[in-house]
Design an enzyme around this catalytic site. Structure first.
Site, short mmCIF file in Angstrom:
data_model
loop_
_atom_site.label_atom_id
_atom_site.label_comp_id
_atom_site.label_asym_id
_atom_site.label_seq_id
_atom_site.Cartn_x
_atom_site.Cartn_y
_atom_site.Cartn_z
N ASP A 116 0.85 -1.19 0.00
CA ASP A 116 0.00 0.00 0.00
C ASP A 116 0.89 1.25 0.00
O ASP A 116 1.82 1.35 0.80
CB ASP A 116 -0.92 0.01 1.22
N HIS A 123 -3.71 14.19 0.94
CA HIS A 123 -3.93 13.29 2.08
C HIS A 123 -2.75 13.30 3.03
O HIS A 123 -2.92 13.42 4.26
CB HIS A 123 -4.19 11.87 1.58
N GLU A 187 -10.20 4.10 4.01
CA GLU A 187 -9.31 4.79 3.08
C GLU A 187 -9.74 4.39 1.68
O GLU A 187 -9.67 3.21 1.31
CB GLU A 187 -7.84 4.45 3.33
N GLU A 189 -9.22 3.99 -2.06
CA GLU A 189 -8.02 3.81 -2.86
C GLU A 189 -8.34 3.07 -4.16
O GLU A 189 -9.43 2.53 -4.34
CB GLU A 189 -6.96 3.03 -2.08
N ASP A 221 -9.01 0.46 2.37
CA ASP A 221 -7.99 0.04 3.34
C ASP A 221 -8.46 0.49 4.72
O ASP A 221 -8.10 1.55 5.21
CB ASP A 221 -6.65 0.69 2.98
N ARG A 225 -7.56 4.22 13.60
CA ARG A 225 -6.70 5.38 13.81
C ARG A 225 -6.13 5.46 15.22
O ARG A 225 -5.01 5.98 15.41
CB ARG A 225 -7.48 6.66 13.48
N GLN A 228 -3.34 3.04 15.24
CA GLN A 228 -2.29 3.56 14.37
C GLN A 228 -1.46 4.65 15.06
O GLN A 228 -0.23 4.66 14.97
CB GLN A 228 -2.92 4.12 13.08
N LYS A 241 -3.85 -1.68 10.33
CA LYS A 241 -4.21 -1.88 8.93
C LYS A 241 -4.41 -3.34 8.56
O LYS A 241 -5.09 -3.65 7.59
CB LYS A 241 -3.09 -1.32 8.03
N THR A 245 -8.63 -5.55 4.36
CA THR A 245 -8.59 -4.65 3.21
C THR A 245 -9.59 -5.19 2.21
O THR A 245 -9.47 -6.35 1.78
CB THR A 245 -7.18 -4.61 2.57
N GLU A 346 -9.77 12.73 7.82
CA GLU A 346 -9.69 14.07 7.22
C GLU A 346 -11.05 14.74 7.16
O GLU A 346 -11.18 15.94 7.41
CB GLU A 346 -9.13 13.96 5.80
#
Length: 403
Positions: A116, A123, A187, A189, A221, A225, A228, A241, A245, A346
Protein backbone atom coordinates in the site's frame (compact mmCIF):
# COMPACT_ATOMS: atom_id res chain seq x y z
CA UNK A 1 -22.78 -1.95 -31.05
CA UNK A 2 -23.63 -4.91 -28.87
CA UNK A 3 -26.59 -7.20 -29.38
CA UNK A 4 -26.78 -7.94 -25.63
CA UNK A 5 -30.11 -6.62 -24.27
CA UNK A 6 -29.70 -3.53 -22.08
CA UNK A 7 -25.92 -3.30 -22.50
CA UNK A 8 -25.73 -0.59 -25.15
CA UNK A 9 -24.82 2.70 -23.43
CA UNK A 10 -24.25 0.95 -20.09
CA UNK A 11 -21.11 1.78 -18.08
CA UNK A 12 -20.46 -1.96 -18.49
CA UNK A 13 -20.76 -2.18 -22.26
CA UNK A 14 -18.27 -3.75 -24.67
CA UNK A 15 -15.87 -0.82 -24.06
CA UNK A 16 -15.40 -2.07 -20.49
CA UNK A 17 -15.68 -5.88 -20.04
CA UNK A 18 -14.36 -6.26 -16.48
CA UNK A 19 -13.44 -9.74 -15.25
CA UNK A 20 -14.68 -11.42 -12.11
CA UNK A 21 -15.15 -14.81 -10.48
CA UNK A 22 -18.57 -16.08 -9.47
CA UNK A 23 -20.46 -18.96 -7.94
CA UNK A 24 -23.89 -20.19 -8.98
CA UNK A 25 -25.67 -22.64 -6.76
CA UNK A 26 -23.49 -25.59 -5.79
CA UNK A 27 -21.17 -25.31 -8.79
CA UNK A 28 -17.49 -24.43 -8.27
CA UNK A 29 -16.26 -20.89 -8.74
CA UNK A 30 -15.57 -19.87 -12.33
CA UNK A 31 -14.52 -16.84 -14.37
CA UNK A 32 -16.90 -14.43 -16.03
CA UNK A 33 -16.89 -11.08 -17.76
CA UNK A 34 -19.55 -8.44 -17.18
CA UNK A 35 -21.68 -7.03 -19.99
CA UNK A 36 -24.45 -4.70 -18.82
CA UNK A 37 -26.27 -6.41 -15.97
CA UNK A 38 -25.33 -9.85 -17.25
CA UNK A 39 -22.27 -12.02 -16.90
CA UNK A 40 -20.74 -14.12 -19.67
CA UNK A 41 -19.63 -17.49 -18.31
CA UNK A 42 -16.07 -17.73 -19.70
CA UNK A 43 -15.57 -21.23 -18.34
CA UNK A 44 -18.43 -22.41 -20.51
CA UNK A 45 -17.33 -20.22 -23.42
CA UNK A 46 -13.84 -21.74 -23.47
CA UNK A 47 -15.25 -25.25 -23.02
CA UNK A 48 -17.38 -24.63 -26.12
CA UNK A 49 -14.41 -23.34 -28.12
CA UNK A 50 -15.84 -19.84 -28.40
CA UNK A 51 -12.82 -18.29 -26.64
CA UNK A 52 -9.35 -19.81 -26.54
CA UNK A 53 -6.92 -19.14 -23.67
CA UNK A 54 -5.18 -22.46 -23.20
CA UNK A 55 -7.65 -23.42 -20.48
CA UNK A 56 -6.82 -20.36 -18.34
CA UNK A 57 -10.45 -19.21 -18.42
CA UNK A 58 -11.56 -22.55 -17.00
CA UNK A 59 -9.73 -21.97 -13.70
CA UNK A 60 -11.50 -20.99 -10.44
CA UNK A 61 -9.43 -17.80 -10.19
CA UNK A 62 -8.08 -15.21 -12.63
CA UNK A 63 -4.41 -15.93 -11.82
CA UNK A 64 -3.68 -18.33 -14.71
CA UNK A 65 -5.19 -15.85 -17.17
CA UNK A 66 -3.35 -12.91 -15.59
CA UNK A 67 -0.06 -14.76 -16.08
CA UNK A 68 -0.53 -15.05 -19.86
CA UNK A 69 0.54 -11.47 -20.60
CA UNK A 70 -0.69 -8.56 -22.65
CA UNK A 71 -0.79 -10.16 -26.12
CA UNK A 72 -3.09 -12.89 -24.82
CA UNK A 73 -5.12 -10.43 -22.73
CA UNK A 74 -5.73 -8.29 -25.81
CA UNK A 75 -6.55 -11.29 -28.02
CA UNK A 76 -9.13 -12.61 -25.55
CA UNK A 77 -10.64 -9.15 -25.12
CA UNK A 78 -10.91 -8.76 -28.89
CA UNK A 79 -12.57 -12.16 -29.20
CA UNK A 80 -15.09 -11.47 -26.43
CA UNK A 81 -15.91 -8.11 -28.02
CA UNK A 82 -16.51 -9.86 -31.34
CA UNK A 83 -18.78 -12.45 -29.74
CA UNK A 84 -20.85 -9.74 -28.05
CA UNK A 85 -21.17 -7.47 -31.10
CA UNK A 86 -21.55 -9.88 -34.03
CA UNK A 87 -25.16 -11.02 -34.11
CA UNK A 88 -24.04 -14.17 -35.89
CA UNK A 89 -22.72 -15.46 -32.56
CA UNK A 90 -25.84 -14.63 -30.57
CA UNK A 91 -27.37 -18.11 -30.72
CA UNK A 92 -24.23 -19.69 -29.30
CA UNK A 93 -23.38 -17.01 -26.74
CA UNK A 94 -26.75 -15.95 -25.33
CA UNK A 95 -27.32 -19.20 -23.38
CA UNK A 96 -24.01 -18.49 -21.57
CA UNK A 97 -25.19 -15.09 -20.26
CA UNK A 98 -26.30 -15.13 -16.62
CA UNK A 99 -28.15 -12.37 -14.72
CA UNK A 100 -25.86 -10.85 -12.09
CA UNK A 101 -28.70 -11.09 -9.58
CA UNK A 102 -28.48 -14.89 -9.79
CA UNK A 103 -24.77 -15.29 -9.01
CA UNK A 104 -22.46 -14.66 -6.06
CA UNK A 105 -19.32 -12.67 -6.82
CA UNK A 106 -16.23 -13.93 -4.97
CA UNK A 107 -12.59 -12.92 -4.70
CA UNK A 108 -11.46 -12.59 -8.33
CA UNK A 109 -7.77 -13.47 -7.89
CA UNK A 110 -5.43 -15.00 -5.35
CA UNK A 111 -3.40 -12.18 -3.81
CA UNK A 112 0.33 -12.81 -3.79
CA UNK A 113 1.88 -9.85 -2.02
CA UNK A 114 0.06 -6.68 -1.00
CA UNK A 115 1.73 -3.25 -0.88
CA UNK A 116 0.00 0.00 0.00
CA UNK A 117 1.36 3.39 -1.01
CA UNK A 118 0.85 6.92 0.35
CA UNK A 119 0.72 8.94 -2.86
CA UNK A 120 -1.79 11.77 -2.42
CA UNK A 121 -0.07 15.01 -1.45
CA UNK A 122 -3.34 16.38 -0.06
CA UNK A 123 -3.93 13.29 2.08
CA UNK A 124 -0.34 13.14 3.34
CA UNK A 125 -0.44 16.83 4.21
CA UNK A 126 -3.75 16.53 6.06
CA UNK A 127 -2.62 13.49 8.03
CA UNK A 128 0.66 15.19 8.91
CA UNK A 129 -1.21 18.20 10.26
CA UNK A 130 -3.57 16.03 12.29
CA UNK A 131 -1.01 13.57 13.69
CA UNK A 132 1.98 15.95 13.95
CA UNK A 133 0.52 19.45 14.40
CA UNK A 134 3.81 20.92 15.62
CA UNK A 135 5.93 19.54 12.75
CA UNK A 136 6.09 20.00 8.99
CA UNK A 137 3.18 17.98 7.57
CA UNK A 138 5.27 16.35 4.81
CA UNK A 139 8.46 14.58 5.80
CA UNK A 140 11.60 15.49 3.79
CA UNK A 141 11.56 12.30 1.68
CA UNK A 142 7.91 12.44 0.58
CA UNK A 143 8.41 14.26 -2.75
CA UNK A 144 11.46 12.17 -3.65
CA UNK A 145 10.02 8.63 -3.58
CA UNK A 146 6.67 6.85 -3.35
CA UNK A 147 6.24 6.00 0.34
CA UNK A 148 4.65 2.61 1.01
CA UNK A 149 4.40 -0.34 3.35
CA UNK A 150 3.91 -4.08 2.96
CA UNK A 151 0.45 -5.14 4.04
CA UNK A 152 -1.10 -8.51 4.81
CA UNK A 153 -2.25 -10.37 1.69
CA UNK A 154 -4.18 -12.94 3.73
CA UNK A 155 -6.72 -10.37 4.93
CA UNK A 156 -7.56 -8.89 1.53
CA UNK A 157 -11.25 -9.72 1.10
CA UNK A 158 -13.87 -9.19 -1.57
CA UNK A 159 -16.61 -6.56 -1.34
CA UNK A 160 -19.53 -7.34 1.01
CA UNK A 161 -17.36 -9.39 3.36
CA UNK A 162 -18.24 -8.19 6.91
CA UNK A 163 -15.47 -6.22 8.61
CA UNK A 164 -14.90 -7.19 12.23
CA UNK A 165 -13.96 -4.24 14.41
CA UNK A 166 -10.30 -4.73 15.32
CA UNK A 167 -8.91 -4.72 18.83
CA UNK A 168 -5.49 -3.65 19.97
CA UNK A 169 -3.57 -1.20 22.12
CA UNK A 170 -4.35 2.49 22.19
CA UNK A 171 -2.87 5.29 24.24
CA UNK A 172 -4.68 6.95 27.16
CA UNK A 173 -3.47 9.55 29.70
CA UNK A 174 -3.00 6.64 32.12
CA UNK A 175 -1.00 4.50 29.72
CA UNK A 176 -1.89 1.98 27.00
CA UNK A 177 -5.08 -0.06 27.22
CA UNK A 178 -6.38 -2.96 25.16
CA UNK A 179 -9.78 -3.06 23.54
CA UNK A 180 -11.83 -2.57 20.38
CA UNK A 181 -10.85 0.39 18.23
CA UNK A 182 -12.96 3.48 18.87
CA UNK A 183 -11.68 5.42 15.83
CA UNK A 184 -12.31 3.02 12.96
CA UNK A 185 -11.87 4.63 9.55
CA UNK A 186 -11.80 4.00 5.81
CA UNK A 187 -9.31 4.79 3.08
CA UNK A 188 -10.66 5.13 -0.46
CA UNK A 189 -8.02 3.81 -2.86
CA UNK A 190 -7.40 2.22 -6.25
CA UNK A 191 -5.52 -1.07 -6.52
CA UNK A 192 -3.36 -2.33 -9.39
CA UNK A 193 -3.35 -6.06 -10.13
CA UNK A 194 -0.12 -7.59 -11.42
CA UNK A 195 -0.37 -10.19 -14.15
CA UNK A 196 3.08 -10.93 -15.54
CA UNK A 197 5.72 -11.56 -12.87
CA UNK A 198 9.19 -10.06 -12.86
CA UNK A 199 12.48 -11.81 -12.15
CA UNK A 200 14.27 -11.31 -8.83
CA UNK A 201 16.94 -8.65 -9.22
CA UNK A 202 15.32 -7.20 -12.36
CA UNK A 203 13.58 -3.86 -11.67
CA UNK A 204 10.50 -3.00 -13.73
CA UNK A 205 11.12 0.33 -15.55
CA UNK A 206 8.36 2.92 -15.62
CA UNK A 207 7.79 2.32 -19.34
CA UNK A 208 7.08 -1.40 -18.74
CA UNK A 209 4.14 -0.79 -16.42
CA UNK A 210 1.52 -1.98 -18.93
CA UNK A 211 3.51 -5.15 -19.64
CA UNK A 212 3.04 -6.30 -16.05
CA UNK A 213 -0.18 -4.74 -14.74
CA UNK A 214 -3.43 -6.26 -15.99
CA UNK A 215 -6.00 -3.91 -14.48
CA UNK A 216 -7.47 -2.16 -11.47
CA UNK A 217 -9.82 -2.74 -8.55
CA UNK A 218 -11.28 -0.38 -5.99
CA UNK A 219 -9.82 -0.69 -2.49
CA UNK A 220 -10.98 0.21 1.01
CA UNK A 221 -7.99 0.04 3.34
CA UNK A 222 -9.85 -0.02 6.66
CA UNK A 223 -7.80 1.74 9.34
CA UNK A 224 -7.97 1.87 13.15
CA UNK A 225 -6.70 5.38 13.81
CA UNK A 226 -6.32 5.02 17.58
CA UNK A 227 -4.22 1.87 17.16
CA UNK A 228 -2.29 3.56 14.37
CA UNK A 229 -1.43 6.67 16.38
CA UNK A 230 0.11 4.53 19.15
CA UNK A 231 2.01 2.03 17.01
CA UNK A 232 3.13 3.75 13.81
CA UNK A 233 6.37 5.28 15.10
CA UNK A 234 9.04 4.23 14.25
CA UNK A 235 8.15 1.48 11.75
CA UNK A 236 4.75 2.52 10.40
CA UNK A 237 1.36 0.72 10.10
CA UNK A 238 0.87 -2.72 11.62
CA UNK A 239 -2.26 -3.88 13.50
CA UNK A 240 -4.09 -0.69 12.54
CA UNK A 241 -4.21 -1.88 8.93
CA UNK A 242 -3.68 -5.63 8.82
CA UNK A 243 -7.12 -6.80 9.97
CA UNK A 244 -8.96 -6.21 6.65
CA UNK A 245 -8.59 -4.65 3.21
CA UNK A 246 -11.63 -4.84 0.94
CA UNK A 247 -11.49 -4.90 -2.87
CA UNK A 248 -14.17 -4.69 -5.55
CA UNK A 249 -15.13 -7.95 -7.30
CA UNK A 250 -14.47 -6.62 -10.83
CA UNK A 251 -10.97 -6.30 -12.26
CA UNK A 252 -11.20 -3.60 -14.94
CA UNK A 253 -8.53 -4.14 -17.62
CA UNK A 254 -6.14 -1.33 -18.47
CA UNK A 255 -7.43 -1.68 -22.04
CA UNK A 256 -10.81 -0.36 -20.83
CA UNK A 257 -9.13 2.81 -19.52
CA UNK A 258 -7.45 3.99 -22.71
CA UNK A 259 -9.47 7.22 -22.68
CA UNK A 260 -8.91 7.94 -18.98
CA UNK A 261 -5.21 8.89 -19.05
CA UNK A 262 -4.50 12.54 -18.22
CA UNK A 263 -1.38 14.57 -17.32
CA UNK A 264 -0.33 13.88 -13.71
CA UNK A 265 0.60 16.73 -11.33
CA UNK A 266 3.99 18.34 -11.85
CA UNK A 267 6.64 16.90 -9.55
CA UNK A 268 8.95 19.35 -7.85
CA UNK A 269 11.78 18.77 -7.12
CA UNK A 270 12.47 16.60 -10.19
CA UNK A 271 12.51 12.91 -9.39
CA UNK A 272 15.50 10.62 -9.85
CA UNK A 273 15.95 9.07 -13.31
CA UNK A 274 14.43 5.67 -12.52
CA UNK A 275 11.16 7.41 -11.55
CA UNK A 276 10.86 9.66 -14.61
CA UNK A 277 7.84 8.50 -16.58
CA UNK A 278 7.49 10.25 -19.91
CA UNK A 279 4.74 11.05 -20.59
CA UNK A 280 3.89 11.64 -16.92
CA UNK A 281 0.30 10.38 -16.83
CA UNK A 282 -2.31 9.54 -14.23
CA UNK A 283 -5.84 8.21 -14.48
CA UNK A 284 -8.97 10.36 -14.39
CA UNK A 285 -10.93 8.15 -12.01
CA UNK A 286 -13.81 9.69 -10.09
CA UNK A 287 -14.64 8.05 -6.78
CA UNK A 288 -17.65 8.43 -4.53
CA UNK A 289 -17.85 7.50 -0.83
CA UNK A 290 -21.28 6.59 0.57
CA UNK A 291 -21.72 6.30 4.35
CA UNK A 292 -24.99 4.64 5.38
CA UNK A 293 -26.73 5.98 2.28
CA UNK A 294 -25.25 9.50 2.34
CA UNK A 295 -22.59 10.50 -0.19
CA UNK A 296 -19.99 12.26 1.96
CA UNK A 297 -17.03 12.59 -0.39
CA UNK A 298 -15.93 12.47 -4.04
CA UNK A 299 -12.15 11.88 -4.15
CA UNK A 300 -10.42 12.67 -7.50
CA UNK A 301 -7.74 10.16 -8.51
CA UNK A 302 -6.30 12.38 -11.25
CA UNK A 303 -4.52 14.52 -8.64
CA UNK A 304 -2.37 11.72 -7.19
CA UNK A 305 1.23 12.93 -6.93
CA UNK A 306 2.86 9.56 -7.64
CA UNK A 307 1.68 7.51 -10.62
CA UNK A 308 1.05 3.78 -10.78
CA UNK A 309 4.03 3.33 -13.11
CA UNK A 310 6.31 5.13 -10.65
CA UNK A 311 4.98 3.03 -7.78
CA UNK A 312 5.75 -0.21 -9.60
CA UNK A 313 9.21 1.04 -10.59
CA UNK A 314 10.01 1.98 -7.00
CA UNK A 315 8.55 -1.24 -5.60
CA UNK A 316 10.99 -3.27 -7.72
CA UNK A 317 14.04 -0.96 -7.97
CA UNK A 318 15.87 -2.77 -5.17
CA UNK A 319 15.53 -6.08 -6.99
CA UNK A 320 12.30 -7.21 -5.34
CA UNK A 321 10.19 -9.19 -7.79
CA UNK A 322 6.45 -9.09 -8.39
CA UNK A 323 4.30 -12.19 -8.83
CA UNK A 324 1.07 -12.94 -10.61
CA UNK A 325 -1.74 -11.77 -8.36
CA UNK A 326 0.29 -9.17 -6.51
CA UNK A 327 -1.78 -6.15 -5.52
CA UNK A 328 -0.48 -2.69 -4.86
CA UNK A 329 -2.76 0.13 -3.82
CA UNK A 330 -2.49 3.84 -4.47
CA UNK A 331 -2.90 5.04 -0.93
CA UNK A 332 -5.77 7.24 0.20
CA UNK A 333 -7.12 9.50 -2.54
CA UNK A 334 -7.85 13.05 -1.40
CA UNK A 335 -8.33 16.32 -3.23
CA UNK A 336 -7.80 19.87 -1.96
CA UNK A 337 -11.34 20.30 -0.61
CA UNK A 338 -12.84 18.66 2.48
CA UNK A 339 -15.58 17.18 0.26
CA UNK A 340 -12.86 15.35 -1.70
CA UNK A 341 -11.15 13.55 1.16
CA UNK A 342 -10.76 9.78 1.07
CA UNK A 343 -10.76 9.14 4.82
CA UNK A 344 -13.03 10.07 7.70
CA UNK A 345 -9.96 11.16 9.65
CA UNK A 346 -9.69 14.07 7.22
CA UNK A 347 -13.41 14.53 6.62
CA UNK A 348 -14.01 15.11 10.35
CA UNK A 349 -10.55 16.60 10.96
CA UNK A 350 -9.46 14.02 13.48
CA UNK A 351 -12.97 13.61 14.89
CA UNK A 352 -13.32 17.28 15.88
CA UNK A 353 -15.94 18.11 13.23
CA UNK A 354 -18.69 15.46 12.93
CA UNK A 355 -20.25 14.90 9.51
CA UNK A 356 -24.00 14.86 9.03
CA UNK A 357 -25.65 11.78 7.53
CA UNK A 358 -29.31 11.16 6.67
CA UNK A 359 -32.03 11.61 9.31
CA UNK A 360 -29.94 14.04 11.31
CA UNK A 361 -27.38 11.40 12.32
CA UNK A 362 -23.83 12.66 12.93
CA UNK A 363 -20.67 10.59 12.83
CA UNK A 364 -16.96 11.04 13.39
CA UNK A 365 -15.68 7.47 12.99
CA UNK A 366 -17.39 4.18 12.13
CA UNK A 367 -19.87 2.56 14.50
CA UNK A 368 -20.97 -1.08 14.49
CA UNK A 369 -23.57 -1.61 11.77
CA UNK A 370 -22.28 1.22 9.56
CA UNK A 371 -21.91 0.43 5.87
CA UNK A 372 -19.47 2.20 3.56
CA UNK A 373 -19.64 1.86 -0.22
CA UNK A 374 -16.92 3.22 -2.50
CA UNK A 375 -17.77 3.38 -6.20
CA UNK A 376 -16.01 4.93 -9.18
CA UNK A 377 -16.21 5.71 -12.87
CA UNK A 378 -13.79 6.75 -15.60
CA UNK A 379 -14.25 8.47 -18.95
CA UNK A 380 -14.58 6.09 -21.88
CA UNK A 381 -14.70 6.40 -25.68
CA UNK A 382 -17.10 8.87 -27.30
CA UNK A 383 -18.23 10.26 -23.95
CA UNK A 384 -19.31 6.87 -22.58
CA UNK A 385 -18.68 6.16 -18.90
CA UNK A 386 -16.59 3.21 -17.73
CA UNK A 387 -18.01 1.68 -14.56
CA UNK A 388 -15.46 0.48 -12.03
CA UNK A 389 -17.96 -1.24 -9.76
CA UNK A 390 -18.02 -0.75 -6.01
CA UNK A 391 -16.44 -2.03 -2.84
CA UNK A 392 -18.72 -2.26 0.18
CA UNK A 393 -18.27 -3.33 3.77
CA UNK A 394 -20.33 -3.35 6.97
CA UNK A 395 -18.77 -3.10 10.43
CA UNK A 396 -19.61 -5.87 12.90
CA UNK A 397 -18.67 -5.90 16.60
CA UNK A 398 -15.26 -6.98 17.82
CA UNK A 399 -14.80 -10.56 18.92
CA UNK A 400 -13.87 -11.81 22.36
CA UNK A 401 -10.54 -10.54 23.76
CA UNK A 402 -7.58 -12.95 23.73
CA UNK A 403 -6.96 -15.05 26.87
Amino acid sequence: MTWVPGAQGSPYGVHNLPYGVFRQGDRPARIGVRIGDLLLDLDAAEAAGLVLAGGALRAPTLNPFLALGRPQWSAVRSRITHLLTDAGHRAAVEPLLLPLAEVELVMPFEVGDYVDFYSSEHHATNVGRIFRPDDEPLLPNWRHLPIGYHGRAGTVVVSDTPVIRPSGQRATPDGPVFGPSTRLDIEAEVGFVVGVPSAPGAPVPVDRFADHVFGIVLVNDWSARDLQAWEYRPLGPFLAKSFATSVSPWVVPLDALADAWVPAPEQNPPVLPYLRDVPHLGLDLRLEVDWNGTVVSRPPFAGMYWTAAQQLAHLTVNGASVRTGDLYASGTISGPDRSETGSFLELTWGGAEPVGLDAGVKRTFLEDGDTVTISATAPGPDGITVGLGEVRGTIVPAGAPPR
